[in-house]
Design a protein around this motif. Structure first.
Motif, PDB file in Angstrom:
ATOM      1  N   SER A 125      -7.257 -23.310   3.687  1.00  0.00           N
ATOM      2  CA  SER A 125      -7.405 -24.034   2.299  1.00  0.00           C
ATOM      3  C   SER A 125      -6.298 -25.368   2.518  1.00  0.00           C
ATOM      4  N   ILE A 126      -4.916 -24.399   3.537  1.00  0.00           N
ATOM      5  CA  ILE A 126      -4.152 -25.506   3.851  1.00  0.00           C
ATOM      6  C   ILE A 126      -4.491 -26.640   5.472  1.00  0.00           C
ATOM      7  N   SER A 127      -5.355 -25.295   5.860  1.00  0.00           N
ATOM      8  CA  SER A 127      -5.632 -26.102   7.646  1.00  0.00           C
ATOM      9  C   SER A 127      -6.840 -26.258   7.650  1.00  0.00           C
ATOM     10  N   SER A 128      -7.549 -26.864   7.793  1.00  0.00           N
ATOM     11  CA  SER A 128      -9.188 -27.679   7.659  1.00  0.00           C
ATOM     12  C   SER A 128      -9.628 -26.921   9.386  1.00  0.00           C
ATOM     13  N   ASN A 129      -7.736 -27.743   9.573  1.00  0.00           N
ATOM     14  CA  ASN A 129      -7.802 -27.470  11.348  1.00  0.00           C
ATOM     15  C   ASN A 129      -7.775 -26.860  12.234  1.00  0.00           C
TER      16      ASN A 129
END
Length: 74
Positions: A16-20
């Motif tokens: 949810s913070i970093s899709s990568n």
């Protein structure tokens, strides 16, 4: 709560913070897992901040030891 469910919750929080972010998970025992998270440098601290208290709560309240290590993705 079992370990697999707890790990999934932490993984969802990270994504949810970093899709990568790339997450590699190792189940060490029935109550211990290690998540190695590879993320862009500008998202690393946010991931650490977002997982610190939930991981501590899982250990304190459920006896589940989930370790989250965040590394810079290059």
């Amino acid at each position: 709560m079992n370990l697999e469910h707890a790990v999934q919750e932490i993984q969802n929080r990270i994504h949810s913070i970093s899709s990568n972010a790339e997450i590699k998970t190792v189940f060490i025992s029935d109550v211990e897992a290690r998540l190695s998270v590879y993320a862009p440098a500008n998202e690393m601290q946010a991931i650490k901040d977002a997982t610190f208290q939930p991981v501590l709560d899982l250990l304190t309240h459920h006896g589940l030891d989930i370790q989250v290590f965040v590394y810079e993705k290059t």
